[in-house]
Design a protein around this motif. Structure first.
Motif, PDB file in Angstrom:
ATOM      1  N   ARG A  39      -4.704 -46.442 -21.076  1.00 49.86           N
ATOM      2  CA  ARG A  39      -3.989 -46.437 -19.793  1.00 49.86           C
ATOM      3  C   ARG A  39      -3.441 -45.050 -19.531  1.00 49.86           C
ATOM      4  O   ARG A  39      -3.228 -44.260 -20.445  1.00 49.86           O
ATOM      5  CB  ARG A  39      -2.868 -47.465 -19.817  1.00 49.86           C
ATOM      6  N   LYS A  40      -3.195 -44.795 -18.253  1.00 47.84           N
ATOM      7  CA  LYS A  40      -2.554 -43.567 -17.812  1.00 47.84           C
ATOM      8  C   LYS A  40      -1.382 -43.952 -16.929  1.00 47.84           C
ATOM      9  O   LYS A  40      -1.341 -45.048 -16.384  1.00 47.84           O
ATOM     10  CB  LYS A  40      -3.536 -42.688 -17.055  1.00 47.84           C
ATOM     11  N   TYR A  41      -0.429 -43.035 -16.799  1.00 54.72           N
ATOM     12  CA  TYR A  41       0.742 -43.331 -15.984  1.00 54.72           C
ATOM     13  C   TYR A  41       1.278 -42.074 -15.314  1.00 54.72           C
ATOM     14  O   TYR A  41       0.942 -40.945 -15.688  1.00 54.72           O
ATOM     15  CB  TYR A  41       1.830 -43.989 -16.817  1.00 54.72           C
ATOM     16  N   THR A  77       1.461 -45.323 -21.808  1.00 53.72           N
ATOM     17  CA  THR A  77       2.299 -46.099 -20.907  1.00 53.72           C
ATOM     18  C   THR A  77       3.659 -45.421 -20.799  1.00 53.72           C
ATOM     19  O   THR A  77       4.082 -44.714 -21.718  1.00 53.72           O
ATOM     20  CB  THR A  77       2.489 -47.552 -21.392  1.00 53.72           C
ATOM     21  N   PRO A  78       4.363 -45.634 -19.682  1.00 47.59           N
ATOM     22  CA  PRO A  78       5.662 -44.971 -19.518  1.00 47.59           C
ATOM     23  C   PRO A  78       6.668 -45.429 -20.561  1.00 47.59           C
ATOM     24  O   PRO A  78       6.683 -46.593 -20.945  1.00 47.59           O
ATOM     25  CB  PRO A  78       6.116 -45.413 -18.131  1.00 47.59           C
ATOM     26  N   SER A 136      16.440 -39.269  -4.127  1.00 46.74           N
ATOM     27  CA  SER A 136      16.551 -40.718  -4.215  1.00 46.74           C
ATOM     28  C   SER A 136      16.755 -41.225  -5.647  1.00 46.74           C
ATOM     29  O   SER A 136      17.010 -42.403  -5.853  1.00 46.74           O
ATOM     30  CB  SER A 136      15.302 -41.378  -3.631  1.00 46.74           C
ATOM     31  N   HIS A 137      16.614 -40.335  -6.646  1.00 42.46           N
ATOM     32  CA  HIS A 137      16.733 -40.731  -8.061  1.00 42.46           C
ATOM     33  C   HIS A 137      15.807 -41.905  -8.371  1.00 42.46           C
ATOM     34  O   HIS A 137      16.202 -42.886  -8.994  1.00 42.46           O
ATOM     35  CB  HIS A 137      18.177 -41.065  -8.425  1.00 42.46           C
ATOM     36  N   CYS A 138      14.584 -41.782  -7.920  1.00 38.75           N
ATOM     37  CA  CYS A 138      13.582 -42.840  -8.064  1.00 38.75           C
ATOM     38  C   CYS A 138      13.343 -43.156  -9.541  1.00 38.75           C
ATOM     39  O   CYS A 138      13.231 -42.264 -10.374  1.00 38.75           O
ATOM     40  CB  CYS A 138      12.286 -42.387  -7.399  1.00 38.75           C
ATOM     41  N   SER A 139      13.243 -44.444  -9.852  1.00 39.84           N
ATOM     42  CA  SER A 139      13.016 -44.873 -11.234  1.00 39.84           C
ATOM     43  C   SER A 139      11.677 -45.590 -11.410  1.00 39.84           C
ATOM     44  O   SER A 139      11.466 -46.281 -12.400  1.00 39.84           O
ATOM     45  CB  SER A 139      14.152 -45.797 -11.679  1.00 39.84           C
ATOM     46  N   VAL A 140      10.763 -45.381 -10.475  1.00 42.77           N
ATOM     47  CA  VAL A 140       9.470 -46.061 -10.522  1.00 42.77           C
ATOM     48  C   VAL A 140       8.517 -45.340 -11.480  1.00 42.77           C
ATOM     49  O   VAL A 140       8.409 -44.116 -11.477  1.00 42.77           O
ATOM     50  CB  VAL A 140       8.850 -46.127  -9.108  1.00 42.77           C
ATOM     51  N   ALA A 141       7.826 -46.134 -12.291  1.00 46.86           N
ATOM     52  CA  ALA A 141       6.736 -45.651 -13.133  1.00 46.86           C
ATOM     53  C   ALA A 141       5.519 -46.515 -12.807  1.00 46.86           C
ATOM     54  O   ALA A 141       5.642 -47.733 -12.666  1.00 46.86           O
ATOM     55  CB  ALA A 141       7.092 -45.765 -14.602  1.00 46.86           C
ATOM     56  N   ILE A 142       4.368 -45.875 -12.663  1.00 48.74           N
ATOM     57  CA  ILE A 142       3.143 -46.580 -12.292  1.00 48.74           C
ATOM     58  C   ILE A 142       2.098 -46.315 -13.366  1.00 48.74           C
ATOM     59  O   ILE A 142       1.925 -45.171 -13.792  1.00 48.74           O
ATOM     60  CB  ILE A 142       2.618 -46.076 -10.933  1.00 48.74           C
ATOM     61  N   SER A 143       1.384 -47.360 -13.803  1.00 51.18           N
ATOM     62  CA  SER A 143       0.313 -47.176 -14.781  1.00 51.18           C
ATOM     63  C   SER A 143      -0.915 -47.953 -14.348  1.00 51.18           C
ATOM     64  O   SER A 143      -0.832 -48.922 -13.595  1.00 51.18           O
ATOM     65  CB  SER A 143       0.769 -47.598 -16.179  1.00 51.18           C
ATOM     66  N   GLU A 203      -7.552 -45.801  -9.624  1.00 51.91           N
ATOM     67  CA  GLU A 203      -6.552 -46.821  -9.328  1.00 51.91           C
ATOM     68  C   GLU A 203      -5.135 -46.244  -9.378  1.00 51.91           C
ATOM     69  O   GLU A 203      -4.307 -46.513  -8.504  1.00 51.91           O
ATOM     70  CB  GLU A 203      -6.705 -47.961 -10.335  1.00 51.91           C
ATOM     71  N   LEU A 204      -4.871 -45.422 -10.375  1.00 53.46           N
ATOM     72  CA  LEU A 204      -3.554 -44.813 -10.512  1.00 53.46           C
ATOM     73  C   LEU A 204      -3.271 -43.865  -9.351  1.00 53.46           C
ATOM     74  O   LEU A 204      -2.184 -43.867  -8.792  1.00 53.46           O
ATOM     75  CB  LEU A 204      -3.440 -44.080 -11.846  1.00 53.46           C
ATOM     76  N   LEU A 205      -4.255 -43.080  -8.963  1.00 53.96           N
ATOM     77  CA  LEU A 205      -4.059 -42.143  -7.865  1.00 53.96           C
ATOM     78  C   LEU A 205      -3.753 -42.875  -6.566  1.00 53.96           C
ATOM     79  O   LEU A 205      -2.831 -42.495  -5.831  1.00 53.96           O
ATOM     80  CB  LEU A 205      -5.282 -41.242  -7.686  1.00 53.96           C
ATOM     81  N   GLU A 206      -4.468 -43.940  -6.272  1.00 57.92           N
ATOM     82  CA  GLU A 206      -4.213 -44.684  -5.032  1.00 57.92           C
ATOM     83  C   GLU A 206      -2.805 -45.269  -5.017  1.00 57.92           C
ATOM     84  O   GLU A 206      -2.106 -45.197  -4.011  1.00 57.92           O
ATOM     85  CB  GLU A 206      -5.261 -45.782  -4.846  1.00 57.92           C
TER      86      GLU A 206
END
Length: 66
Positions: A3-5, A61-62, A15-22, A28-31
């Motif tokens: 996996r990549k993240y 993974t994050p 915004s102090h964003c706390s989102v992690a995407i994997s 798929e990750l880029l989209e």
């Protein structure tokens, strides 16, 4: 296949964003990352944004905490 993240917590923002995407693949990750950047951070979907985001992908993974 590993996996990549990408993790917003690693990059300062107002915004102090706390989102992690994997995801299992770069496409798929880029989209998902582009959709997040546009809808949450008000970036414009451009080839430059896509290129910049792709360079920030990491293997694995994050982490739970940063």
């Amino acid at each position: 296949m590993s996996r990549k993240y990408i993790d917003c917590r690693e990059y300062p923002s107002d915004s102090h964003c706390s989102v992690a995407i994997s995801a299992d693949n770069d496409t798929e990750l880029l989209e998902a990352a582009v959709q997040h950047a546009v809808s949450v951070h008000q970036h414009e979907d451009t080839p430059e944004l896509r290129s910049q985001l792709g360079k920030l992908f990491k293997e694995g993974t994050p982490p739970l905490n940063i």
